[in-house]
Design a protein around this motif. Structure first.
Motif, PDB file in Angstrom:
ATOM      1  N   SER A   1      54.492  44.524  20.673  1.00  9.68           N
ATOM      2  CA  SER A   1      53.200  44.945  21.211  1.00  9.68           C
ATOM      3  C   SER A   1      52.155  43.836  21.168  1.00  9.68           C
ATOM      4  O   SER A   1      51.243  43.801  22.000  1.00  9.68           O
ATOM      5  N   ASP A   2      52.262  42.912  20.210  1.00  7.09           N
ATOM      6  CA  ASP A   2      51.299  41.811  20.128  1.00  7.09           C
ATOM      7  C   ASP A   2      51.544  40.748  21.188  1.00  7.09           C
ATOM      8  O   ASP A   2      50.744  39.826  21.331  1.00  7.09           O
ATOM      9  N   ASN A   3      52.652  40.867  21.910  1.00  7.90           N
ATOM     10  CA  ASN A   3      52.972  39.904  22.970  1.00  7.90           C
ATOM     11  C   ASN A   3      53.081  40.602  24.324  1.00  7.90           C
ATOM     12  O   ASN A   3      53.777  40.128  25.215  1.00  7.90           O
ATOM     13  N   ARG A   4      52.362  41.722  24.472  1.00 11.72           N
ATOM     14  CA  ARG A   4      52.497  42.536  25.665  1.00 11.72           C
ATOM     15  C   ARG A   4      51.120  42.803  26.278  1.00 11.72           C
ATOM     16  O   ARG A   4      50.147  43.001  25.567  1.00 11.72           O
ATOM     17  N   GLN A   5      51.079  42.820  27.606  1.00 13.46           N
ATOM     18  CA  GLN A   5      49.865  43.187  28.339  1.00 13.46           C
ATOM     19  C   GLN A   5      50.171  44.350  29.262  1.00 13.46           C
ATOM     20  O   GLN A   5      51.231  44.398  29.898  1.00 13.46           O
ATOM     21  N   ASN A   6      49.226  45.284  29.362  1.00 11.82           N
ATOM     22  CA  ASN A   6      49.383  46.465  30.203  1.00 11.82           C
ATOM     23  C   ASN A   6      47.984  46.840  30.691  1.00 11.82           C
ATOM     24  O   ASN A   6      47.196  47.431  29.957  1.00 11.82           O
ATOM     25  N   THR A   7      47.653  46.464  31.928  1.00  7.66           N
ATOM     26  CA  THR A   7      46.278  46.526  32.422  1.00  7.66           C
ATOM     27  C   THR A   7      46.222  47.188  33.790  1.00  7.66           C
ATOM     28  O   THR A   7      47.032  46.887  34.667  1.00  7.66           O
ATOM     29  N   LEU A   8      45.236  48.059  33.991  1.00  8.74           N
ATOM     30  CA  LEU A   8      44.992  48.683  35.289  1.00  8.74           C
ATOM     31  C   LEU A   8      43.574  48.392  35.739  1.00  8.74           C
ATOM     32  O   LEU A   8      42.618  48.618  34.989  1.00  8.74           O
ATOM     33  N   PHE A   9      43.443  47.883  36.970  1.00 12.76           N
ATOM     34  CA  PHE A   9      42.150  47.752  37.633  1.00 12.76           C
ATOM     35  C   PHE A   9      42.105  48.796  38.750  1.00 12.76           C
ATOM     36  O   PHE A   9      43.057  48.942  39.511  1.00 12.76           O
ATOM     37  N   LEU A  10      40.974  49.501  38.878  1.00 13.45           N
ATOM     38  CA  LEU A  10      40.848  50.553  39.881  1.00 13.45           C
ATOM     39  C   LEU A  10      39.460  50.496  40.503  1.00 13.45           C
ATOM     40  O   LEU A  10      38.458  50.440  39.778  1.00 13.45           O
ATOM     41  N   GLY A  11      39.394  50.523  41.831  1.00 11.32           N
ATOM     42  CA  GLY A  11      38.085  50.435  42.463  1.00 11.32           C
ATOM     43  C   GLY A  11      38.133  50.584  43.967  1.00 11.32           C
ATOM     44  O   GLY A  11      38.921  51.361  44.515  1.00 11.32           O
ATOM     45  N   LEU A  12      37.298  49.800  44.669  1.00 15.97           N
ATOM     46  CA  LEU A  12      37.083  49.892  46.109  1.00 15.97           C
ATOM     47  C   LEU A  12      37.297  48.527  46.738  1.00 15.97           C
ATOM     48  O   LEU A  12      36.900  47.505  46.174  1.00 15.97           O
ATOM     49  N   GLY A  13      37.943  48.516  47.921  1.00 14.67           N
ATOM     50  CA  GLY A  13      38.176  47.264  48.625  1.00 14.67           C
ATOM     51  C   GLY A  13      37.763  47.352  50.079  1.00 14.67           C
ATOM     52  O   GLY A  13      37.578  48.443  50.636  1.00 14.67           O
ATOM     53  N   THR A  14      37.639  46.184  50.715  1.00 16.32           N
ATOM     54  CA  THR A  14      37.282  46.138  52.130  1.00 16.32           C
ATOM     55  C   THR A  14      37.813  44.861  52.759  1.00 16.32           C
ATOM     56  O   THR A  14      38.057  43.862  52.073  1.00 16.32           O
ATOM     57  N   ASP A  15      38.020  44.889  54.082  1.00 16.39           N
ATOM     58  CA  ASP A  15      38.303  43.705  54.882  1.00 16.39           C
ATOM     59  C   ASP A  15      37.043  43.347  55.654  1.00 16.39           C
ATOM     60  O   ASP A  15      36.342  44.235  56.152  1.00 16.39           O
ATOM     61  N   ILE A  16      36.776  42.046  55.767  1.00 20.63           N
ATOM     62  CA  ILE A  16      35.509  41.573  56.316  1.00 20.63           C
ATOM     63  C   ILE A  16      35.757  40.733  57.561  1.00 20.63           C
ATOM     64  O   ILE A  16      36.566  39.794  57.544  1.00 20.63           O
ATOM     65  N   ASP A  17      35.083  41.067  58.650  1.00 23.17           N
ATOM     66  CA  ASP A  17      35.175  40.320  59.903  1.00 23.17           C
ATOM     67  C   ASP A  17      34.199  39.159  59.855  1.00 23.17           C
ATOM     68  O   ASP A  17      32.981  39.348  59.814  1.00 23.17           O
ATOM     69  N   THR A  18      34.733  37.931  59.853  1.00 26.26           N
ATOM     70  CA  THR A  18      33.873  36.746  59.788  1.00 26.26           C
ATOM     71  C   THR A  18      33.501  36.222  61.169  1.00 26.26           C
ATOM     72  O   THR A  18      32.687  35.307  61.284  1.00 26.26           O
ATOM     73  N   GLY A  19      34.112  36.777  62.231  1.00 27.81           N
ATOM     74  CA  GLY A  19      33.846  36.270  63.572  1.00 27.81           C
ATOM     75  C   GLY A  19      34.523  34.942  63.839  1.00 27.81           C
ATOM     76  O   GLY A  19      34.257  34.300  64.861  1.00 27.81           O
ATOM     77  N   THR A  20      35.409  34.505  62.944  1.00 27.47           N
ATOM     78  CA  THR A  20      36.133  33.245  63.080  1.00 27.47           C
ATOM     79  C   THR A  20      37.610  33.498  62.764  1.00 27.47           C
ATOM     80  O   THR A  20      38.029  34.639  62.560  1.00 27.47           O
TER      81      THR A  20
END
Length: 302
Positions: A153-172
């Motif tokens: 357990s001292d050598n283990r990672q267990n992580t969750l990120f949760l939220g909101l995302g978007t795609d952005i039109d740069t016009g290029t």
């Protein structure tokens, strides 16, 4: 260690306007490039899930308190099907038995596997409504799951990120996407913030086609993870409340082969406080969590 893609993850949705290629951005997201085609005789196994096996050489990576060099095997994938937009990879650390003194992996009591998966679900598609406005094309329920299968357990990672995302039109030609997450931390190598909501992450990813070169496609890919709002630095004098990992990639892609050169900059990598002195039993050393690292990647896409 932990992939170029640690924190990378590209989205087909973000790069869909590109006429010839859709490409992922990470270390551990950023290394895949696939020629888009409607031909039923596709050279790939799946009509929507892009896959690759990579050999990754890394140097001076700074996710932990010591700089790590490693040569490892990686399975990487991404794709878009219906409302699901997904990117992920599985690393097998030190798979070839090559690394520096701070490195351990699958054959020497280190982690046999490190994985990261970044699924996003299109709110627009699930609701049947066009929610985008201005430069924001589409919105997602965004998540990012990281698991390091350490030998205890001292050598283990267990992580969750949760939220909101978007795609952005740069016009290029520049493809751009962004996600904002809250973080729930289960195991974290024995750190004080285990089993709690602790902090936030802002992720930005971008892709730009540069040129046709040597019969392939040369692309510039980048992404950055900024972690902030954590309480870890308040609880431990050797840790910090924020960290940054910023990555830039030059990628040359063919139908089946992919070659990439990656430069990544860390500030407080892994939320370790740069310059503090530690001793894990092999003698004292100073944390080096600020600075540059690199990756060289050769991959086969199928």
């Amino acid at each position: 260690m932990k992939a170029i893609l640690v924190g990378a993850g590209a989205t087909l949705a973000a790069f869909a306007p590109l006429p010839l290629f859709a490409q992922s951005d990470d270390a551990s997201g950023e290394t895949l490039s696939y020629q888009a085609t409607d031909d039923s005789r596709s050279p790939y196994l799946s009509d929507w899930l892009n896959q690759a096996v990579n050999v990754v050489g890394s140097g001076h990576t700074r996710f932990g308190p010591q700089k790590v060099d490693d040569l490892y095997l990686e399975y990487e994938f991404f794709g878009r099907k219906g409302p699901l937009d997904v990117y992920g990879y599985i690393d097998f650390p030190k798979f070839f038995g090559i690394g520096n003194a701070a490195d351990s992996g699958i054959w020497d009591d280190g982690s046999p596997m490190f994985l990261e998966v970044e699924p996003r679900l299109s709110i627009d598609e699930m609701t049947g409504r066009k929610l985008g406005f201005g430069p924001f094309n589409e919105f997602y329920i965004a998540s990012n799951y990281i698991f390091d299968w350490g030998h205890n357990s001292d050598n283990r990672q267990n992580t969750l990120f949760l939220g909101l995302g978007t795609d952005i039109d740069t016009g290029t030609k520049l493809g751009l996407s962004a996600n904002i997450y809250a973080r729930y931390q289960w195991e974290n190598y024995g750190a004080e913030n285990e089993n709690s909501w602790d902090g936030y992450r802002f992720k930005i990813k971008y892709f730009y086609p540069l040129a046709d070169l040597w019969g392939g496609s040369l692309n510039w890919i980048g992404f950055a993870n900024y972690d902030f709002g954590s309480d870890l630095g308040d609880e431990s004098p050797i840790r910090t409340n924020n960290s940054l990992a910023a990555t830039n990639i030059l990628s040359l892609g063919y139908t089946h082969w992919q070659f990439s050169a990656v430069a990544r900059y860390w500030h407080n990598g892994g939320q370790w406080k740069d310059g503090t002195q530690l001793d894990f039993g092999d003698g004292p050393f100073r944390v080096s969590s600020n600075g540059w690292g690199y990756y060289l990647i050769a991959g086969y896409k199928f």
